[in-house]
Design an enzyme around this catalytic site. Structure first.
Site, PDB file in Angstrom:
ATOM      1  N   ASP A 196     -16.516  27.102  26.676  1.00 39.92           N
ATOM      2  CA  ASP A 196     -16.172  25.572  26.373  1.00 39.92           C
ATOM      3  C   ASP A 196     -17.029  25.268  25.286  1.00 39.92           C
ATOM      4  O   ASP A 196     -18.569  25.114  25.656  1.00 39.92           O
ATOM      5  CB  ASP A 196     -16.248  24.889  27.565  1.00 39.92           C
ATOM      6  CG  ASP A 196     -16.227  23.429  27.148  1.00 39.92           C
ATOM      7  OD1 ASP A 196     -15.988  22.951  25.958  1.00 39.92           O
ATOM      8  OD2 ASP A 196     -16.027  22.538  28.042  1.00 39.92           O
ATOM      9  N   HIS A 246     -17.657  20.264  32.419  1.00 35.38           N
ATOM     10  CA  HIS A 246     -16.877  18.857  32.370  1.00 35.38           C
ATOM     11  C   HIS A 246     -15.659  19.155  33.121  1.00 35.38           C
ATOM     12  O   HIS A 246     -15.109  20.413  33.163  1.00 35.38           O
ATOM     13  CB  HIS A 246     -16.635  18.983  30.679  1.00 35.38           C
ATOM     14  CG  HIS A 246     -15.980  17.469  30.352  1.00 35.38           C
ATOM     15  ND1 HIS A 246     -14.508  17.440  30.535  1.00 35.38           N
ATOM     16  CD2 HIS A 246     -16.506  16.334  29.783  1.00 35.38           C
ATOM     17  CE1 HIS A 246     -14.219  16.324  30.043  1.00 35.38           C
ATOM     18  NE2 HIS A 246     -15.369  15.806  29.515  1.00 35.38           N
ATOM     19  N   CYS A 291     -17.693  12.504  32.880  1.00 30.29           N
ATOM     20  CA  CYS A 291     -16.589  13.600  33.306  1.00 30.29           C
ATOM     21  C   CYS A 291     -17.460  14.756  33.756  1.00 30.29           C
ATOM     22  O   CYS A 291     -16.710  15.838  33.572  1.00 30.29           O
ATOM     23  CB  CYS A 291     -15.619  13.907  32.140  1.00 30.29           C
ATOM     24  SG  CYS A 291     -14.613  12.392  31.652  1.00 30.29           S
ATOM     25  N   GLN A 334     -18.888  21.001  23.110  1.00 29.91           N
ATOM     26  CA  GLN A 334     -20.450  20.219  22.725  1.00 29.91           C
ATOM     27  C   GLN A 334     -21.235  21.154  22.093  1.00 29.91           C
ATOM     28  O   GLN A 334     -22.369  20.783  21.612  1.00 29.91           O
ATOM     29  CB  GLN A 334     -20.992  19.827  23.927  1.00 29.91           C
ATOM     30  CG  GLN A 334     -20.503  18.836  24.791  1.00 29.91           C
ATOM     31  CD  GLN A 334     -20.408  17.218  23.966  1.00 29.91           C
ATOM     32  OE1 GLN A 334     -20.855  17.188  23.109  1.00 29.91           O
ATOM     33  NE2 GLN A 334     -19.500  16.408  24.480  1.00 29.91           N
ATOM     34  N   LYS A 338     -14.645  15.322  18.215  1.00 30.37           N
ATOM     35  CA  LYS A 338     -16.167  15.443  18.401  1.00 30.37           C
ATOM     36  C   LYS A 338     -17.149  16.016  17.295  1.00 30.37           C
ATOM     37  O   LYS A 338     -18.216  16.183  17.375  1.00 30.37           O
ATOM     38  CB  LYS A 338     -16.525  16.150  19.664  1.00 30.37           C
ATOM     39  CG  LYS A 338     -15.936  15.431  21.029  1.00 30.37           C
ATOM     40  CD  LYS A 338     -16.362  16.655  22.327  1.00 30.37           C
ATOM     41  CE  LYS A 338     -15.609  16.157  23.523  1.00 30.37           C
ATOM     42  NZ  LYS A 338     -15.856  14.709  24.028  1.00 30.37           N
TER      43      LYS A 338
HETATM   44  N1  PLP Z   1     -15.961  20.168  27.470  1.00 31.79           N
HETATM   45  C1  PLP Z   1     -16.998  19.267  27.312  1.00 31.79           C
HETATM   46  C2  PLP Z   1     -18.386  20.105  27.492  1.00 31.79           C
HETATM   47  C3  PLP Z   1     -16.780  17.973  26.700  1.00 31.79           C
HETATM   48  O1  PLP Z   1     -18.031  17.420  26.568  1.00 31.79           O
HETATM   49  C4  PLP Z   1     -15.577  17.452  26.745  1.00 31.79           C
HETATM   50  C5  PLP Z   1     -15.359  16.053  26.293  1.00 31.79           C
HETATM   51  O2  PLP Z   1     -16.349  15.175  26.531  1.00 31.79           O
HETATM   52  C6  PLP Z   1     -14.511  18.242  26.993  1.00 31.79           C
HETATM   53  C7  PLP Z   1     -14.655  19.599  27.528  1.00 31.79           C
HETATM   54  C8  PLP Z   1     -13.062  17.612  26.684  1.00 31.79           C
HETATM   55  O3  PLP Z   1     -12.915  17.269  25.486  1.00 31.79           O
HETATM   56  P1  PLP Z   1     -11.463  16.682  24.993  1.00 31.79           P
HETATM   57  O4  PLP Z   1     -11.490  15.432  25.801  1.00 31.79           O
HETATM   58  O5  PLP Z   1     -11.742  16.416  23.526  1.00 31.79           O
HETATM   59  O6  PLP Z   1     -10.503  17.719  25.558  1.00 31.79           O
END
Ligand code: PLP
Length: 443
Positions: free
Chosen positions: A227, A150, A393, A230, A253
């Site tokens: 990360d 992401h 993203c 998800q 999430k």
């Molecule tokens: N990492 C992953 C795999 C994501 O799917 C997302 C958001 O969709 C993020 C990071 C970033 O999350 P946030 O926007 O809550 O900071």
């Protein structure tokens, strides 16, 4: 009532879902509303942000109605109660991922948690306290990411490299939607300072084999940031067995409020890092000539924190824990298998990502031949079905697979087979609307 379905293509057997969808739906006030002229809300966008059960909404409201005060400041009763509620949330959220409370740093979201680490490591070069220079990243060092990340786990590392003169390297993707680890031993090498990798792709659904990547990082003495944005909401994650140094995730999430996320870090690593944001609440002693800082986690929580949000996230992990993360994962796996099978049975539909449920979570991205994903999303929206369309993203991923964008459905605890059926029917409706129904479907 537990939902069952006769699964075409796998025989007529009934496959009950592990979670009681109807009972869970009753906990989510938003699921009682209708959209687009009275249609049932089919919410298949939990990967972007999840809906909130009543217990989370109540926990936040209760904090404002009965307690509201700044934690860790003031000696009055409300301040004491606010501190207790905030720290209790930290302890429960830590327990949810197998971590002691002092390793849990509250941030705004995953994005801020990753930026915290990236800025702290680049600030470390000039840290006044030599103990905070241990993990400094500078010229000649390398940071390793993957092509699956992401933007939140890519752009902060690009920026760190621009600030410091370090080099960004990455692991690529296979045609089947998995990490290509064939050059792991050269990409992760003696110059690598940190490996940042997602546990589960937000676009492909792929669950990555972290063990091998972490083992290689350990061999070369690199830090590892996982990360979990998800993964933590959808599967059991235990930092004690994960073997990483950092894990980030977002409250919104995982049934919690917006504005609250977590950076988990191994205590000795956090303790050797300089602060990112500075100001109130994170200092030990302040003089006009300079300041010293608190130990973690306070060192990384400058200013009055997101108190109600942390308490709301505490209620969210209580809710998930009561369901059981093993069952949450099994539930989504059943739905994912069903969705993959049903969608791939439609001529013209191509799944972008692993085609079956092996090492895969509940994010199902697809394209429909002859229809732009945004148009698919529009038809689905008219039917009351909320999905995400675009590059999610993760622009390098759609570029890698040669598509402009995808339509993505993501599942959670309140998702049932009826939601997947609605999606599948919606895709067929889009094909009819745009006059691209394949020959074999028209008969
Ligand atoms: N990492 C992953 C795999 C994501 O799917 C997302 C958001 O969709 C993020 C990071 C970033 O999350 P946030 O926007 O809550 O900071």
């Amino acid at each position: 009532m537990t939902q069952t379905v006769s699964r075409p293509g796998t025989g007529a057997h009934e496959a009950p879902l592990p979670l009681d969808v109807e009972a869970i739906r009753a906990d989510f006030p938003i699921l009682t509303r209708t959209v687009r002229d009275g249609k049932r809300l089919v919410y298949l966008d939990s990967g972007a942000t999840s809906q909130k059960p009543r217990s989370v909404l109540d926990a936040e409201r209760d904090f404002y109605e009965r307690i509201n005060a700044a934690p860790h400041r003031g000696a009055h009763q409300l301040a004491e109660e606010a501190t207790g509620a905030y720290e209790s949330a930290r302890a429960r959220i830590g327990a949810f991922i197998g971590a002691p409370a002092e390793e849990v740093v509250f941030t705004r979201n995953s994005t801020e948690a990753i930026n915290l680490v990236a800025y702290s490591l680049s600030n470390a070069i000039t840290a006044k306290d030599p103990a905070h220079r241990r993990y400094a990243v500078g010229q000649g060092d390398e940071i390793v990411v993957t092509e699956m990340e992401h933007h939140a786990n890519l752009v902060p590392w690009q920026q760190l490299c621009e600030r410091t003169g370090a080099t960004l390297r990455w692991l690529g993707l296979t045609d089947g939607g998995r990490l290509d680890l064939s050059d792991l031993a050269t990409v992760v090498n003696e110059r690598t300072k940190l490996v940042a990798v997602t546990q589960q792709s937000n676009i492909l659904g792929t669950i990555n084999p972290l063990d091998g990547i972490i083992a290689r990082a350990r061999e070369v003495g690199a830090l590892v940031l996982v990360d979990g944005a998800q993964s933590v909401p959808h599967q059991p994650v235990d930092v004690a067995t994960l073997g990483a140094d950092f894990l980030v995730f977002s409250g919104h999430k995982m049934l919690g409020p917006t504005g609250i996320g977590v950076l988990w870090g191994r205590y000795d690593v956090l303790d050797a890092m300089p602060p990112f944001l500075t100001g109130g609440s994170m200092i030990e002693v302040v003089r006009m000539e300079g300041s010293t800082f608190m130990p973690p986690p306070q060192r990384f929580e400058a200013g009055v924190p997101m108190t109600a949000q942390a308490i709301g996230l505490g209620a969210a992990v209580d809710y998930l824990q009561a369901l059981g993360m093993d069952r949450v994962q099994a539930h989504e796996e059943a739905l994912t298998g069903y969705a993959l099978e049903q969608l791939q049975a439609i001529p013209g539909v191509t799944v972008i990502g692993p085609p079956d449920t092996v090492a895969r979570g509940g994010a199902v991205s697809f394209t429909v031949e002859g229809i732009h994903p945004h148009d698919v999303g529009q038809v689905l929206d008219d039917l009351g079905i909320a999905v995400r369309v675009g590059h999610h993203c993760a622009w390098p991923v759609v570029r890698r697979y040669g598509v402009p964008a995808t339509t993505r459905a993501t599942f959670y605890v309140h998702t049932g087979y009826d939601d997947v059926d609605a999606l599948v029917e919606g895709v067929r409706a889009a094909q009819r609307f745009f006059g691209v129904t394949p020959e074999e479907e028209r008969a």
